[in-house]
Design a protein around this motif. Structure first.
Motif, PDB file in Angstrom:
ATOM      1  N   UNK A 132       0.836  -1.193   0.000  1.00  0.00           N
ATOM      2  CA  UNK A 132       0.000   0.000   0.000  1.00  0.00           C
ATOM      3  C   UNK A 132       0.874   1.248   0.000  1.00  0.00           C
ATOM      4  N   UNK A 133       0.498   2.259  -0.791  1.00  0.00           N
ATOM      5  CA  UNK A 133       1.277   3.507  -0.784  1.00  0.00           C
ATOM      6  C   UNK A 133       1.102   4.256   0.528  1.00  0.00           C
ATOM      7  N   UNK A 134       2.158   4.926   0.938  1.00  0.00           N
ATOM      8  CA  UNK A 134       2.112   5.707   2.169  1.00  0.00           C
ATOM      9  C   UNK A 134       3.078   6.874   2.028  1.00  0.00           C
ATOM     10  N   UNK A 135       2.713   8.018   2.585  1.00  0.00           N
ATOM     11  CA  UNK A 135       3.589   9.192   2.531  1.00  0.00           C
ATOM     12  C   UNK A 135       4.399   9.281   3.801  1.00  0.00           C
ATOM     13  N   UNK A 136       5.695   9.576   3.648  1.00  0.00           N
ATOM     14  CA  UNK A 136       6.567   9.749   4.800  1.00  0.00           C
ATOM     15  C   UNK A 136       7.129  11.162   4.777  1.00  0.00           C
ATOM     16  N   UNK A 137       7.200  11.752   5.957  1.00  0.00           N
ATOM     17  CA  UNK A 137       7.617  13.149   6.047  1.00  0.00           C
ATOM     18  C   UNK A 137       9.122  13.334   6.003  1.00  0.00           C
ATOM     19  N   UNK A 138       9.861  12.296   6.387  1.00  0.00           N
ATOM     20  CA  UNK A 138      11.301  12.494   6.526  1.00  0.00           C
ATOM     21  C   UNK A 138      12.005  11.159   6.277  1.00  0.00           C
ATOM     22  N   UNK A 139      12.907  11.150   5.324  1.00  0.00           N
ATOM     23  CA  UNK A 139      13.671   9.952   4.989  1.00  0.00           C
ATOM     24  C   UNK A 139      15.132  10.198   5.335  1.00  0.00           C
ATOM     25  N   UNK A 140      15.741   9.239   6.004  1.00  0.00           N
ATOM     26  CA  UNK A 140      17.138   9.363   6.400  1.00  0.00           C
ATOM     27  C   UNK A 140      17.999   8.385   5.608  1.00  0.00           C
ATOM     28  N   UNK A 141      19.066   8.885   5.035  1.00  0.00           N
ATOM     29  CA  UNK A 141      20.069   8.029   4.403  1.00  0.00           C
ATOM     30  C   UNK A 141      21.437   8.542   4.797  1.00  0.00           C
ATOM     31  N   UNK A 142      22.480   7.748   4.524  1.00  0.00           N
ATOM     32  CA  UNK A 142      23.805   8.217   4.896  1.00  0.00           C
ATOM     33  C   UNK A 142      24.360   9.139   3.828  1.00  0.00           C
ATOM     34  N   UNK A 195      17.610   3.166  -0.620  1.00  0.00           N
ATOM     35  CA  UNK A 195      16.618   4.240  -0.595  1.00  0.00           C
ATOM     36  C   UNK A 195      15.942   4.397  -1.953  1.00  0.00           C
ATOM     37  N   UNK A 196      16.715   4.232  -3.036  1.00  0.00           N
ATOM     38  CA  UNK A 196      16.116   4.294  -4.372  1.00  0.00           C
ATOM     39  C   UNK A 196      15.073   3.183  -4.553  1.00  0.00           C
ATOM     40  N   UNK A 197      15.365   2.010  -4.018  1.00  0.00           N
ATOM     41  CA  UNK A 197      14.411   0.900  -4.129  1.00  0.00           C
ATOM     42  C   UNK A 197      13.188   1.135  -3.247  1.00  0.00           C
ATOM     43  N   UNK A 237      10.761  -1.480   1.828  1.00  0.00           N
ATOM     44  CA  UNK A 237      10.295  -0.481   2.784  1.00  0.00           C
ATOM     45  C   UNK A 237      11.471   0.121   3.550  1.00  0.00           C
ATOM     46  N   UNK A 238      11.221   1.260   4.151  1.00  0.00           N
ATOM     47  CA  UNK A 238      12.236   1.895   4.983  1.00  0.00           C
ATOM     48  C   UNK A 238      12.575   1.007   6.179  1.00  0.00           C
ATOM     49  N   UNK A 239      11.556   0.390   6.779  1.00  0.00           N
ATOM     50  CA  UNK A 239      11.790  -0.499   7.916  1.00  0.00           C
ATOM     51  C   UNK A 239      12.709  -1.653   7.535  1.00  0.00           C
ATOM     52  N   UNK A 240      12.474  -2.231   6.366  1.00  0.00           N
ATOM     53  CA  UNK A 240      13.310  -3.349   5.911  1.00  0.00           C
ATOM     54  C   UNK A 240      14.736  -2.881   5.630  1.00  0.00           C
ATOM     55  N   UNK A 241      14.867  -1.706   5.037  1.00  0.00           N
ATOM     56  CA  UNK A 241      16.200  -1.154   4.765  1.00  0.00           C
ATOM     57  C   UNK A 241      16.964  -0.935   6.062  1.00  0.00           C
TER      58      UNK A 241
END
Length: 591
Positions: free
Chosen positions: A488-498, A572-574, A581-585
């Protein structure tokens, strides 16, 4: 003269129609009844227009061997409970609650064990007035006719049941003799007498034990597990399957069964059934639903008994190409450029279970042509590839990685794959071979691409040799792929990557469109199905070597300056593409 049929002949006809390998033949599922059910689903709004069109196309194609119920569940259109409740309304059938199932086998003389298990049938009650039967899928071809033939003229009440409930009850009522068989022999002594060994062999050869071990393996294969863990605890046997890299617990079993289970596995893999104090390794092959599977066995003594791990290698399931493995277009192109070079050292790094061997096989497949001689030394040879000379390591006869590698070099191959550089001797031979006209593909256990350089130096390899021979390092991990049916699509306000300094930074303060795992029948309610790689590819050219040998900057900064992206950025691109998902990453890379 009219020929009468026996009950077993009637059941055998059904089994011959459905096939001896537990698979139904191509079925005309778009019959009048199935069509009515399909139309009713559309009328009740249970299917979207897109789902209805897809289901209609599959049904009318005549190419599927699945029933309408199996198709609906596999495609994640409805949950099993929702579909059975809908059928209950449509066909006036009741969904049997779990507490109504029998605790012992009823009407044993009516149906044989194979029929009950293959078609998921349970006799709930049996009286002079009527017989009550619980089934999971009323659309199984020939099932209704077989039931009517066996039961005769007595009234029959059909109930619907959840697959898990039926399987659990069948396992309970059909395997009462398993514990009885196992209870005849149970010992935790580390030294076995001859009579004990004979008893173990007899026990492991009895039908209940054979069936139990077969079911453990079949269930794991059908769930696409990569490993089966059978672990004796203080009061039970803990069963777990590794699915998509995550251990999933199964139903615990009585501890009294451990001797029987381990003995059966030892017999299958030709191991010493009398040896219980030292680790043992073996292998055997099996075929489930037409799929050949190579099973690697590892047995380890613990304080509660022998622990077993079965590694499942699916011979036809894996495609050795970079697109199917999930490499990004940029990283794939960087790897392909390196594989076109005539010589040099290419490393694939990552922890155990990160897909290094599969990537090596994809590399070998990419360079595999009739103009090149390709040889590999592996422990073990996991997959056989035509056109490649593969050598199995055998330390017992003095054939280790270093000995095999020395011999391979004398055969003048263009490409050499070394399963793993485990010691300084193997590393030195491989590096010298890469400097004398051979392309060497191998693996190291490091956390990232840059760390592989330090690892080679730790093995005692001269610094100048490392940078002269090394042409690329691929560091990777595996993340679970989102299920395409229920994400399901979901919007996230803030994504963190290195960022460039490997610290966590915010790269987008606005909303980002991502997806989340939900769970459906198609993915066993996990939200994920399969895995894909996330990677970083470090290419080493002349400029890189000069800067590294001069020590003008940190190795990480030099690698980034020469185009290496980070593993987290690739992940993050995936995430943004809806593949994970971010949780899986974070679970895989940030833990």
């Amino acid at each position: 003269m009219l020929k009468t049929r026996t009950r077993d002949e009637g059941l055998n006809e059904l089994e011959s129609e459905t096939g001896s390998d537990n698979r139904s033949p191509p079925l005309r599922v778009f019959s009048a009844e199935a069509q009515a059910v399909f139309q009713c689903m559309c009328e009740e709004g249970l299917l979207s227009s897109q789902e209805a069109g897809k289901l209609r196309m599959l049904l009318e194609s005549g190419q599927t061997d699945l029933t309408i119920m199996q198709l609906v569940l596999k495609m994640g259109m409805l949950s099993e409970r929702d579909f059975l409740e809908f059928l209950g309304r449509r066909m006036d059938l009741k969904l049997l609650p779990r507490e109504r199932y029998p605790s012992q086998r009823i009407a044993e003389d009516l149906f044989n064990r194979r029929f009950l298990e293959q078609h998921r049938v349970i006799v709930v009650s049996d009286s002079e007035e009527f017989i009550e039967i619980c089934i999971n899928d009323p659309f199984v071809p020939g099932l209704a006719e077989a039931l009517s033939f066996v039961i005769g003229k007595r009234p029959m009440k059909i109930r619907l049941g959840l697959q898990q409930d039926i399987d659990e009850v069948l396992s309970l009522v059909l395997d009462e003799d398993l514990n009885e068989a196992a209870s005849r022999y149970e010992t935790r002594d580390t030294v076995l007498l001859d009579r004990d060994i004979r008893h173990l062999k007899e026990l492991a050869s009895e039908a209940p034990v054979i069936k139990l071990v077969n079911e453990l393996i079949q269930d794991a294969i059908r769930r696409n597990a990569s490993d089966i863990h059978i672990e004796p605890q203080s009061d039970s046997i803990k069963l777990r399957n590794r699915i998509d890299g995550v251990l999933v617990s199964g139903q615990d079993m009585p501890l009294s069964l451990i001797a029987a289970i381990v003995s059966r596995i030892k017999i299958l893999s030709a191991l010493d059934i009398a040896q219980r104090r030292t680790p043992q390794d073996g292998r055997f092959d099996t075929n489930i639903d037409g799929q050949d599977v190579d099973i690697r066995v590892s047995i380890l003594p613990t304080i509660h008994g022998e622990s077993v791990v079965l590694r499942l290698l699916y011979k036809k399931a894996i495609r050795f190409d970079f697109d199917s493995l999930g490499f990004s277009e940029e990283n794939k192109n960087r790897i392909l450029r390196v594989l076109g070079k005539p010589h040099g050292l290419v490393l694939v790094t990552g922890p155990t279970g990160s897909g290094k061997s599969t990537t090596l096989y994809a590399m070998m497949q990419e360079v595999n042509d009739s103009e090149k001689k390709i040889m590999s030394v592996e422990d073990p040879v996991e997959y056989k590839i035509d056109g490649i000379n593969q050598i199995q390591v055998n330390p017992e006869v003095g054939v280790g990685f270093s000995e095999a590698l020395r011999a391979i070099v004398r055969h003048d191959p263009e490409v050499i794959m070394v399963g793993e550089m485990r010691d300084a001797e193997t590393a030195e031979i491989a590096i010298r071979a890469s400097m004398t006209g051979h392309l060497i593909l191998t693996t190291l256990h490091t956390n990232n691409a840059v760390a592989s350089i330090e690892r080679l130096l730790d093995l005692g390899i001269d610094r100048s040799f490392v940078f002269t021979s090394l042409i690329a390092v691929v560091a990777q991990r595996l993340v679970r792929r989102l299920c395409e049916y229920c994400r399901e699509p979901v919007e996230m306000d803030r994504i963190l990557v290195d960022g460039e300094d490997a610290s966590l930074q915010a790269v987008d303060d606005g909303s980002v469109q991502c997806h989340r795992a939900v769970g459906c029948e198609a993915c066993n309610h996990t939200g994920y199905s399969g895995r894909i790689s996330i990677s970083e590819v470090m290419l080493v050219n002349d400029d890189f070597r000069a800067e590294a040998l001069a020590g003008s900057d940190s190795m990480m900064n030099i690698a980034r300056a020469h185009g290496m992206g980070s593993m987290v950025s690739d992940g993050f691109q995936k995430v943004c593409l809806g593949e994970t998902t971010v949780d899986e990453l974070f679970r895989v890379v940030m833990e």
